[in-house]
Write a protein that holds these residues in place. Structure first.
Motif, PDB file in Angstrom:
ATOM      1  N   TYR A  43      -5.745   5.328  14.150  1.00  0.00           N
ATOM      2  CA  TYR A  43      -4.918   4.411  14.936  1.00  0.00           C
ATOM      3  C   TYR A  43      -3.615   5.058  15.386  1.00  0.00           C
ATOM      4  CZ  TYR A  43      -3.524   3.931  10.017  1.00  0.00           C
ATOM      5  OH  TYR A  43      -3.169   4.190   8.711  1.00  0.00           O
ATOM      6  N   GLU A  85       4.015  -1.086  -0.710  1.00  0.00           N
ATOM      7  CA  GLU A  85       2.880  -1.950  -1.063  1.00  0.00           C
ATOM      8  C   GLU A  85       2.755  -2.160  -2.577  1.00  0.00           C
ATOM      9  OE1 GLU A  85      -0.532  -0.596   1.232  1.00  0.00           O
ATOM     10  OE2 GLU A  85       0.446  -1.282   3.067  1.00  0.00           O
ATOM     11  N   GLU A 124       4.078   8.372   7.435  1.00  0.00           N
ATOM     12  CA  GLU A 124       3.992   8.590   5.992  1.00  0.00           C
ATOM     13  C   GLU A 124       5.148   9.464   5.512  1.00  0.00           C
ATOM     14  OE1 GLU A 124       1.635   7.526   3.777  1.00  0.00           O
ATOM     15  OE2 GLU A 124       0.652   6.330   5.337  1.00  0.00           O
TER      16      GLU A 124
HETATM   17  C1  BDP Z   1      -1.557   1.111   4.284  1.00  0.00           C
HETATM   18  C2  BDP Z   1      -0.772   2.265   3.698  1.00  0.00           C
HETATM   19  C3  BDP Z   1      -0.859   3.489   4.592  1.00  0.00           C
HETATM   20  C4  BDP Z   1      -2.293   3.749   4.995  1.00  0.00           C
HETATM   21  C5  BDP Z   1      -2.907   2.508   5.610  1.00  0.00           C
HETATM   22  C6  BDP Z   1      -4.383   2.621   5.954  1.00  0.00           C
HETATM   23  O1  BDP Z   1       0.586   1.934   3.488  1.00  0.00           O
HETATM   24  O2  BDP Z   1      -0.330   4.580   3.911  1.00  0.00           O
HETATM   25  O3  BDP Z   1      -2.377   4.790   5.896  1.00  0.00           O
HETATM   26  O4  BDP Z   1      -2.808   1.470   4.708  1.00  0.00           O
HETATM   27  O5  BDP Z   1      -5.185   2.151   5.133  1.00  0.00           O
HETATM   28  O6  BDP Z   1      -1.802   0.127   3.372  1.00  0.00           O
HETATM   29  O7  BDP Z   1      -4.749   3.152   6.992  1.00  0.00           O
END
Ligand code: BDP
Length: 479
Positions: free
Chosen positions: A339, A172, A56
């Motif tokens: 994850y 996104e 991030e």
């Molecule tokens: C993605 C985002 C990310 C999130 C991830 C999630 O870009 O920042 O951590 O999803 O939902 O869409 O774990």
């Protein structure tokens, strides 16, 4: 829940090719499996940086990724030079760029959670230099400020220099409407206009995008068609599944096929428009991953299949997403990143940037052992849940990865042809698919981030090498 049927010996496998005694644990070995490698027909490339990491934007803002602290430098060195992507939801939603010599606005806009400054980029540059990695870094387009974006890009050029491989214009965008970053009806034409404004600032030839959440999003193929001249790479995101993922589903034979299918239209669009493509944010389950799946040994097996399948299908690479907080605790805004490949075992360790690795890190490490080269066609002669990949390395060596997802060990014959010769074997094993413990050759990454598993010796005789591979394990054989 499935458990590994047999414990491994210290070597992790019996090399039948050197007439080693078949040890007791192999008595329940299932049907014989043959993996045939066609050395005569090298195919697509495996790039040296094919499996990288993603973090991030907030990690920059809060002082993480600091080579002067903890063990992050060594953990990246242990994986070997690759591609570090920095973006994610925190890019557009929370992060304000503050130029050199300026102080953050007071009061800060209500949306600002993290502030990124040139000093954060200097720290990143030191980390990239220390590890020989390169970075893709995002610019906030969700909350667009052309003057700030122009300053950030100039500063990135000056500070990151050749270490900056691509700039991302927002994260996104296909979810901006849902996140109230854009009004209802925000569709590709409006996004394209926003992207163009960013591209005007970033300049030609090194923009990666569109970083859609939708892996199959038509915004990506449209952008490739419309803007390939201004882009360096097509990027989308992909999670194997959502919060409903289970170990069985993650490791089912159809899982990778479905993931390949999901990227196929955009990969074709990238190829048709002369662009390489990365899944520059990927992992097992969106919404922070699933406890008991994303943070367990099964994820290490999944990522080997995922990373190598994507590369074999023609993808330049994938970036496995994570967060540098306390393992299994909420990391930011109450959100988990279960994850993550790298995390801290306590708050004190988080602050010291002294991390531990999760099972998926070992899976990434295994994929990295295939090096760079060209994929060789492989045929797996079995109905078992086994997959295999072979790469003719740029160094002339052939490397074969076998991922064994079955509930019983298997006797696997690698039909590789050629003269009798020595081989070495690295085996990744765990105490159970739903457990955290993961080792390679019984070794684990140490507190400093170092990792030196000692390969087993094996031998090709009469064109074949036979291994007994434990249930739920993976091997990388180097010839
Ligand atoms: C993605 C985002 C990310 C999130 C991830 C999630 O870009 O920042 O951590 O999803 O939902 O869409 O774990």
């Amino acid at each position: 829940m499935y458990r590994r049927a047999a414990a491994l010996t210290a070597a992790g496998l019996a090399i039948l090719g050197v007439a080693a005694p078949v040890h007791a644990e192999t008595t329940n070995v299932g049907a014989a499996v043959t993996v045939s490698v066609d050395s005569a027909h090298p195919g697509g490339r495996l790039a040296a940086d094919a499996v990288g990491l993603s973090f991030e934007m907030r990690e920059l803002g809060i002082g993480n990724l600091d080579p002067a602290k903890g063990n992050m430098t060594q953990l990246m060195r242990t994986l070997g030079p690759s591609n570090l992507r920095i973006g994610g939801n925190t890019l557009d939603r929370d992060t304000l760029w503050v130029p050199a010599g300026q102080t953050p606005p007071d009061p800060k806009p209500a949306w600002v959670e993290d502030i990124v400054t040139p000093n954060d980029l200097k720290r990143l540059r030191s980390l990239l230099d220390a590890t020989n990695w390169k970075a893709e870094v995002g610019v906030n387009v969700g909350r667009w400020d052309p003057a700030l974006a122009a300053d950030q890009v100039r500063t990135m050029d000056r500070i990151l220099g050749k270490r900056l491989v691509a700039v991302e214009c927002g994260n996104e965008p296909d979810q901006w409407e849902g996140k109230a970053l854009r009004p209802p009806g925000f569709a590709y034409p409006q996004y394209h206009a926003d992207w163009s404004a960013c591209a005007d600032v970033v300049g030609h030839g090194r923009i990666a995008g569109p970083d859609t959440a939708g892996t199959s999003s038509s915004w990506a193929s449209s952008l490739a068609a419309d803007e390939h001249a201004r882009m360096s790479m097509l990027t989308v995101h992909q999670y194997a599944s959502g919060p409903d993922i289970t170990i069985d589903r993650m490791l089912a034979p159809g899982q990778i096929t479905a993931q390949l299918k999901a990227v196929s239209s955009n990969l074709a669009a990238a190829t048709a428009n002369g662009l390489p493509m990365r899944v520059d944010e990927a992992n097992s389950a969106y919404s922070g991953g699933v406890d008991g799946v994303s943070n367990k040994y099964a994820s290490a097996l999944w990522v080997i299949d995922y990373g190598l399948s994507m590369a074999q299908a023609g993808m330049a690479g994938v970036n496995i997403h994570g967060g540098l907080g306390v393992c299994n605790d909420p990391i930011w805004n109450g959100k988990f990143q279960r994850y993550t490949p790298i995390c801290a075992s306590s708050k004190a360790y988080e602050l010291a940037q002294q991390y531990k690795v999760m099972p998926i890190y070992y899976g990434i490490w295994m994929t990295r052992q295939l090096g760079s080269g060209r994929f060789l066609p492989v045929t797996v002669n079995s109905t078992n849940n086994i997959s295999a990949y072979a790469v003719k390395g740029n160094d002339g060596r052939t490397r074969i990865a076998v991922v064994q997802k079955d509930t019983a060990p298997a006797e696997i014959t690698l039909a590789v042809g050629g003269r009798d010769r020595a081989a070495s074997v690295l085996a990744m094993t765990g105490t159970g698919l739903d457990q955290e413990a993961t080792t390679i050759q019984d070794a684990t990454v140490d507190a400093a981030g170092r990792f030196h598993p000692v390969p087993s010796s094996a031998r090709v005789e009469a064109g074949q090498l036979t291994l007994t591979v434990a249930a739920g394990s993976a091997v990388v054989v180097t010839l």
